[in-house]
Design an enzyme around this catalytic site. Structure first.
Site, PDB file in Angstrom:
ATOM      1  N   LEU A 120      26.538  25.305 -21.963  1.00 16.20           N
ATOM      2  CA  LEU A 120      27.471  25.154 -20.954  1.00 16.20           C
ATOM      3  C   LEU A 120      27.513  26.203 -20.096  1.00 16.20           C
ATOM      4  CD1 LEU A 120      28.280  23.221 -23.344  1.00 16.20           C
ATOM      5  CD2 LEU A 120      30.519  23.431 -22.501  1.00 16.20           C
TER       6      LEU A 120
ATOM      7  N   GLU B 159      36.986  35.274 -47.268  1.00 15.80           N
ATOM      8  CA  GLU B 159      36.453  34.653 -48.394  1.00 15.80           C
ATOM      9  C   GLU B 159      34.857  35.368 -48.767  1.00 15.80           C
ATOM     10  OE1 GLU B 159      37.491  32.864 -50.329  1.00 15.80           O
ATOM     11  OE2 GLU B 159      39.333  32.089 -49.303  1.00 15.80           O
TER      12      GLU B 159
END
Ligand code: TGC
Ligand code: FAD
Length: 387
Positions: free
Chosen positions: A341, A366
């Site tokens: 893009l 995590e």
């Protein structure tokens, strides 16, 4: 995923119930989340209470748990819901993960009957929001060093300390807080209205802006004996919860990646450069093909690990393989899509830069990618290289 992106027919591995859950999550993501996300991300604010109730009504909170108003669905159905929600935004999946896989799971797995009855039905319905406080300012990857402590006060407890980077902290009704005691690391269920508890929000985040992240301050927080999670002893308590949330991320990260790739394919088909659509160039097709291959491999890995989890056979190092690979590949895909893009890739009018920025948090929380490399390294060599 659109039929053409499902190159290896992952759909053939799913049950009709799993496909239905995925469809419901995709509709919610497309109709309720996606239209508002650019605005929420830019403002750094989300209507968390409304969203929690809507997610609860759809059965997405604690959906892989049984009883207490939870949906009791299998791990693959849960993972697919995470994937579709993270295709909208990682912060939305964080809301679901922290509620269901960390706060609710801790109470469901280690709590007393009284704690479960008090909190789980309301949390499943999204009427009460939970957070999970493990990380501290000086102890993230190494929670064994935590300084937050619980000392006995007659029959009860007094908690002191602070937690950092806690998702949902400032909006939570209940915090699961891990603290060092004379009996090792223990978990406490702390109603956030308890005097001495506060949760200032962390501002100026450049990532996961559509998610609330907070510090937790515990200043002589007095709790009854019944606040302790009776069945969690030592670090295996919180680490057991992390396996659950990490599992959701293995699927979720592929949702963010898919959204980037679908956006890039659509954009490249329309964008004319040097008189032809960008999709007609071999360099573009090579990028798209490589990304689609990684996306399909990542989703296959997620489904495979989900099938192991169904059988109760999923080991922590296997969760690390999935989290390490899928988040790393999702970031690589987001960055490559951004190049397709070009200037538009950095605009908030397209979701790619938002996903790429979010995935920087997902790579860290995590368990960082380095922590997961070390978990896998230990499984391969038998040697712990953490210390
Ligand atoms: P170690 O000595 O290896 O183990 C201590 C005890 O824990 C047991 N254990 C596990 N149990 C269940 N699941 C696991 N994955 C486990 N890993 C270890 C182990 O058997 C032992 O049990 P016991 O009974 O012998 O005491 O522990 P260590 O201190 O060497 O640390 C190991 C290490 C580095 C892997 C661990 O500390 C770790 O995973 N660190 C990363 C911390 C982390 O991931 N924090 C995440 C915080 S929560 C979060 O980020 C939420 S973001 C969510 C969102 O917004 O979506
Ligand atoms: P550190 O542990 O300081 O690590 C710094 C660097 O050192 C990293 O690159 C790391 O990989 C590396 N490193 C660490 N140890 C080793 C080693 N032994 N060998 C080699 N390299 C090493 N926590 C919660 O408890 N609850 C939450 O709800 C929560 N939500 C979060 C939301 C967001 C948006 C973010 C960004 C974080 C959240 N966290 C939460 C915290 C997250 O889990 C920690 O940031 C993470 O575990 C890493 O800890 P740290 O940031 O202190 O990094």
């Amino acid at each position: 995923m659109s039929a053409s992106l499902d190159l290896v027919d992952v759909d053939s591995l799913l049950s009709s119930e799993e496909v239905d859950v995925r469809g419901a999550a995709r509709r919610f993501a497309d109709e309720r989340l996606r239209p508002s996300l650019p605005e929420w991300f830019e403002a750094g604010a989300i209507p968390a209470r409304e969203l929690a109730k809507e997610l609860g009504a759809l059965g997405f909170l604690g959906m892989h748990l049984t009883g207490y108003g939870c949906a009791g669905l299998g791990p693959v159905a849960y993972g697919l819901a995470c994937l579709e929600i993270e295709a909208a935004d990682s912060g939305m999946r964080s809301l679901v993960s922290v509620q269901g896989s960390l706060a609710m799971y801790a109470i469901w797995k280690y709590g007393s009957e009284e704690q479960k009855a008090e909190w789980l039905p309301r949390m499943a319905a999204g009427e009460a929001i939970g957070c999970f406080g493990l990380t501290e300012p000086d102890f993230g990857s190494n929670p064994a060093g935590m300084r937050t402590n619980g000392r006995r006060d007659g029959d009860g407890w007094i908690l002191n300390g602070s937690k950092m980077w806690i998702t949902n902290g400032s909006i939570a009704d209940v915090a699961v807080v891990w603290a060092r005691t004379d009996d090792g690391v223990r978990g406490f269920v702390v109603p956030t209205s308890t005097p001495g508890f506060s949760a200032p929000e962390i501002k100026q985040k450049m990532s996961l802006r559509a998610s609330v992240t907070s510090e937790l301050v515990l200043d002589d927080v007095r709790l009854p004996a019944s606040a302790m999670l009776p069945e969690a002893r030592g670090l295996s308590g919180p680490l057991g919860c992390l396996n659950e949330a990490r599992f959701g991320i293995i699927f979720g990260a592929m949702g963010a990646a898919r959204d980037c790739l679908e956006t890039a394919i659509a954009y490249a088909g329309e964008r004319i450069v040097f008189d032809k659509p960008l999709t007609a160039y071999q360099l573009t097709q090579a990028k798209l093909a490589d990304m689609a291959v990684e996306l399909n491999k990542g989703i296959l890995l997620a489904v495979h690990l989900g099938r192991l989890k169904e059988k109760g056979a999923l080991r922590p190092e296997q969760v690390s393989v999935g989290k390490l690979n899928n988040v790393r590949e999702a970031i690589a895909i987001a960055r490559e899509c951004r190049t397709i893009l070009a200037a538009n890739g950095i605009s908030g009018e397209y979701p790619i830069m938002r996903h790429a920025n979010n995935l920087e948090s997902v790579l860290t929380y995590e368990g960082t990618s380095e922590v997961h490399q070390l978990v896998i390294g230990q499984a391969l060599t038998g040697q712990s290289a953490f210390r």
